[in-house]
Design a protein around this motif. Structure first.
Motif, mmCIF file in Angstrom:
data_model
loop_
_atom_site.group_PDB
_atom_site.id
_atom_site.type_symbol
_atom_site.label_atom_id
_atom_site.label_comp_id
_atom_site.label_asym_id
_atom_site.label_seq_id
_atom_site.Cartn_x
_atom_site.Cartn_y
_atom_site.Cartn_z
ATOM 1 N N VAL A 1 0.822 -1.590 0.186
ATOM 2 C CA VAL A 1 -0.129 -0.151 0.285
ATOM 3 C C VAL A 1 1.004 1.362 0.285
ATOM 4 N N LYS A 2 1.450 1.028 0.934
ATOM 5 C CA LYS A 2 2.343 2.358 0.867
ATOM 6 C C LYS A 2 3.349 2.854 -0.311
ATOM 7 N N LYS A 3 3.983 1.650 -0.968
ATOM 8 C CA LYS A 3 4.763 1.598 -1.370
ATOM 9 C C LYS A 3 3.629 1.973 -3.355
ATOM 10 N N ARG A 4 2.344 1.419 -3.478
ATOM 11 C CA ARG A 4 2.108 2.058 -3.943
ATOM 12 C C ARG A 4 1.347 3.629 -4.221
ATOM 13 N N MET A 5 1.149 4.544 -2.854
ATOM 14 C CA MET A 5 0.706 5.346 -2.127
ATOM 15 C C MET A 5 2.137 6.206 -2.732
ATOM 16 N N ILE A 6 3.410 5.964 -2.362
ATOM 17 C CA ILE A 6 4.872 6.794 -2.785
ATOM 18 C C ILE A 6 4.801 6.423 -4.157
ATOM 19 N N ALA A 7 4.703 6.030 -5.024
ATOM 20 C CA ALA A 7 4.488 5.590 -6.718
ATOM 21 C C ALA A 7 3.943 6.437 -7.229
ATOM 22 N N MET A 8 3.351 6.706 -6.544
ATOM 23 C CA MET A 8 2.203 7.660 -8.047
ATOM 24 C C MET A 8 1.621 9.038 -7.182
ATOM 25 N N ASP A 9 1.956 9.931 -7.972
ATOM 26 C CA ASP A 9 2.701 11.348 -7.888
ATOM 27 C C ASP A 9 1.044 12.519 -8.069
ATOM 28 N N LEU A 10 0.699 13.287 -7.026
ATOM 29 C CA LEU A 10 -0.724 13.813 -6.920
ATOM 30 C C LEU A 10 -0.154 14.933 -8.231
ATOM 31 N N MET A 11 -1.522 14.631 -8.678
ATOM 32 C CA MET A 11 -1.351 15.972 -10.018
ATOM 33 C C MET A 11 -3.062 16.983 -9.730
ATOM 34 N N HIS A 12 -2.351 18.070 -10.046
ATOM 35 C CA HIS A 12 -2.977 19.217 -9.596
ATOM 36 C C HIS A 12 -4.678 19.713 -10.391
ATOM 37 N N HIS A 13 -5.457 19.666 -10.295
ATOM 38 C CA HIS A 13 -5.967 20.790 -11.003
ATOM 39 C C HIS A 13 -7.137 21.675 -10.745
ATOM 40 N N SER A 14 -7.003 22.971 -11.410
ATOM 41 C CA SER A 14 -7.816 24.247 -10.571
ATOM 42 C C SER A 14 -8.134 24.900 -12.359
ATOM 43 N N SER A 15 -10.139 25.518 -12.503
ATOM 44 C CA SER A 15 -9.998 25.699 -13.004
ATOM 45 C C SER A 15 -10.381 27.378 -12.743
ATOM 46 N N CYS A 16 -8.529 28.175 -12.540
ATOM 47 C CA CYS A 16 -8.256 29.314 -12.482
ATOM 48 C C CYS A 16 -8.602 29.793 -14.247
ATOM 49 N N PHE A 17 -8.601 29.076 -14.898
ATOM 50 C CA PHE A 17 -8.646 29.728 -16.354
ATOM 51 C C PHE A 17 -10.326 30.075 -16.621
ATOM 52 N N LEU A 18 -11.106 30.287 -15.114
ATOM 53 C CA LEU A 18 -12.750 30.660 -15.359
ATOM 54 C C LEU A 18 -12.468 31.902 -14.661
ATOM 55 N N LEU A 19 -11.260 31.770 -13.784
ATOM 56 C CA LEU A 19 -11.112 33.359 -13.419
ATOM 57 C C LEU A 19 -10.967 34.525 -13.692
ATOM 58 N N PRO A 20 -11.484 35.392 -13.971
ATOM 59 C CA PRO A 20 -10.745 37.103 -14.649
ATOM 60 C C PRO A 20 -9.306 37.000 -14.285
ATOM 61 N N THR A 21 -8.947 37.082 -13.235
ATOM 62 C CA THR A 21 -7.931 37.477 -13.213
ATOM 63 C C THR A 21 -7.092 35.655 -12.764
ATOM 64 N N ILE A 22 -5.433 35.073 -13.228
ATOM 65 C CA ILE A 22 -5.064 34.048 -12.638
ATOM 66 C C ILE A 22 -4.167 34.095 -11.558
#
Lengths: 289, 226
Positions: free
Chosen positions: A26-47
């Motif tokens: 379990v720990k190996k799988r969690m460490i092996a998997m990177d985190l990917m961030h998502h955000s819809s800031c392209f819908l904001l007037p200013t990023i």
């Protein structure tokens, strides 16, 4: 990330006393998997400047009615492409967003960098107008094997010069609605290019892929999106998906067409996390402001 | 493997008498703009349901399809048999109007586990006698477009009720499931549909699909993976 880890360990504990090897797995799988961030800031007037990840946007316009926030997406993008008849949409509909301005002024301001595709939909006068302004015209009428979206994504990936592609996000308008086979073909493009950030947008929703090779954190921009959302196992059943931050969270839950598909879900927290054994489509409603 | 016939005769002004298969149609109207051929589907259907806000659409938009007629005449003529759903979208005056005309109102607001379309299909399933289920075809307007999670939820309903003929229709396209348990013959009504078409392996990859009659046919050796 840590919370997910503790959920998995707690579950393992409930069933059996976890062996050292299963915990390591379990720990190996969690460490092996990177985190990917998502955000819809392209819908904001200013990023926001410190927004992570810091992305370069390309905008792709396909042949459907322009969503009402198209000028906003245009402002954020460093590269603007039309796929074939998307150029007609730009020409006809951008002036409608600025009724107080002269149509030709608006057209000059919203001039695409590239028009690409098989050129069977673009009107002759539209093509000539943008060509005269310096838009690069890439005629792919000989290529009937790929959709216009596919052609444009490969162009952005392979050819577009002067674009920082290390953190690229392609925003696509006009990929949803209309002919259903077109919509499915467009969905297939984002599945095929699962290693690229591609967001399909309509007036009502945005969708993008959550590749199974990552744990995902989705930062909800509550001023512009939500609360309605969904997670769709579009191409293959999921034996196990886990989320946090939703009204109806998944907890190692199986999903497949013909059974459970997470739709009409509600975002409850500003951060939603998703982890799955298969590529999932994330969709969230866009607020009508 | 049994053969299953398909034909979009419900898009024709009149359904040919000896047409095979001979089907009984039900129409479900969901909460999107009515397709331009909604009156035609209504005419062919023996049962007409609105799912919640679909009733607003019939009330507001049916008269627009008959601009030369008086709106209230059109509304009286296009009265749904049933309005079913969680009732969070239908306007009060629309609900009162159809209730006063005798429309059956089924309030499922306590049920938040299924979509409005799912509730309507379940109602039709329970309503239709067993003998008629195989000759039943449910036409659905308003299931495509709009919120994407709704569209996917509606697509899932096709899979959950794969033994029922359910056709989702928009102004641009129609879609239905081809269950893998059958060979399929699709009789194309060229006056009203085509030529653009597609076959989509939604939900699970297909290792082998075979077609005839298409410009780019699939052969059994080709894998069609999403």
């Amino acid at each position: 990330m840590l919370r997910l880890q503790s959920i998995k360990l707690a579950k393992a504990k409930h069933l059996t006393v976890p062996s050292p090897s299963s915990l390591r797995l379990v720990k190996k799988r969690m460490i092996a998997m990177d985190l990917m961030h998502h955000s819809s800031c392209f819908l904001l007037p200013t990023i926001p400047l410190q927004r992570r990840p810091s992305l370069t946007y390309a905008l792709l316009v396909l042949n459907q009615n322009l969503p009402r926030f198209t000028p906003l997406l245009w402002n954020h993008a460093q590269l603007h492409l039309c796929a074939d008849g998307g150029a007609n949409r730009l020409y006809d509909e951008m002036p409608l967003f600025f009724p107080q301005e002269g149509a030709s002024d608006v057209r000059r301001r919203y001039k695409p960098d590239v028009i690409k595709g098989d050129m069977d939909s673009i009107r002759r006068e539209v093509l000539e107008f943008y060509a005269s302004l310096g838009t690069e015209i890439v005629d792919k009428s000989h290529d009937q094997d790929t959709t216009d979206l596919h052609k444009c994504v490969t162009y952005i990936r392979d050819s577009a010069s002067g674009l920082d592609k290390s953190n690229l996000c392609i925003l696509v308008v006009g990929a949803l609605g209309g002919r259903f086979d077109h919509e499915m073909g467009n969905l297939n493009v984002i599945c095929r290019f699962s290693y690229m950030r591609i967001v399909l947008l309509s007036n009502d929703s945005l969708i993008h892929l959550l590749p199974r090779t990552y744990c995902h954190e989705i930062h909800i921009q509550t001023s512009v999106e939500g609360p309605h959302c969904g997670l769709i196992p579009i191409g293959t059943p999921s034996k196990s998906s886990t989320t946090t931050g939703l009204q109806w969270d998944l907890n190692n839950t199986a999903m497949e067409f013909g059974g459970l598909v997470s739709t009409s879900n509600i975002v409850k927290e500003e951060k939603v996390t998703v982890q799955s054994d298969c590529d999932l489509l994330w969709t969230i409603s866009i607020k009508k402001l | 493997m049994d053969l299953m016939h398909h034909s979009s005769t419900f898009l024709l002004p009149t359904i040919p008498l000896h047409h095979r298969p001979s089907l009984t149609y039900a129409l479900v109207v969901l909460n999107q703009t009515l397709p331009r051929f909604a009156p035609l589907l209504w005419k062919h259907a023996q049962l007409r349901l609105c799912a919640d806000g679909g009733a607003n659409r019939v009330f507001d938009e049916m008269p627009l399809l008959f601009p030369e007629e008086d709106a209230s005449d059109v509304r009286l003529r296009y009265k749904p048999d049933v309005i079913n759903g969680d009732m969070d979208s239908i306007r009060k005056e629309v609900l009162d109007f159809y209730r006063s005309l005798g429309t059956k109102i089924i309030d499922k607001s306590h049920d938040q586990d299924t979509t409005d379309l799912h509730k309507c299909i379940t109602y039709i399933w329970d309503f239709a006698p067993d003998a008629n289920k195989s000759s039943l075809c449910i036409l659905v307007a308003g299931a495509l477009g709009g919120r994407y999670d709704h569209e996917m939820g509606n697509l899932n309903v096709l899979y959950c009720f794969s033994s029922l003929r359910i056709v989702l229709l928009s102004d641009d396209s129609l879609i239905y499931l081809l269950p893998r348990t059958h060979h399929h013959e699709i009789h194309i009504q060229t006056s009203v549909e085509g030529p653009h078409c597609g076959l989509i392996p939604i939900g699970a990859p297909s290792r082998s699909s075979t077609t005839t009659g298409l410009r780019w046919n699939l052969s059994k050796y080709m894998s069609t993976l999403l």
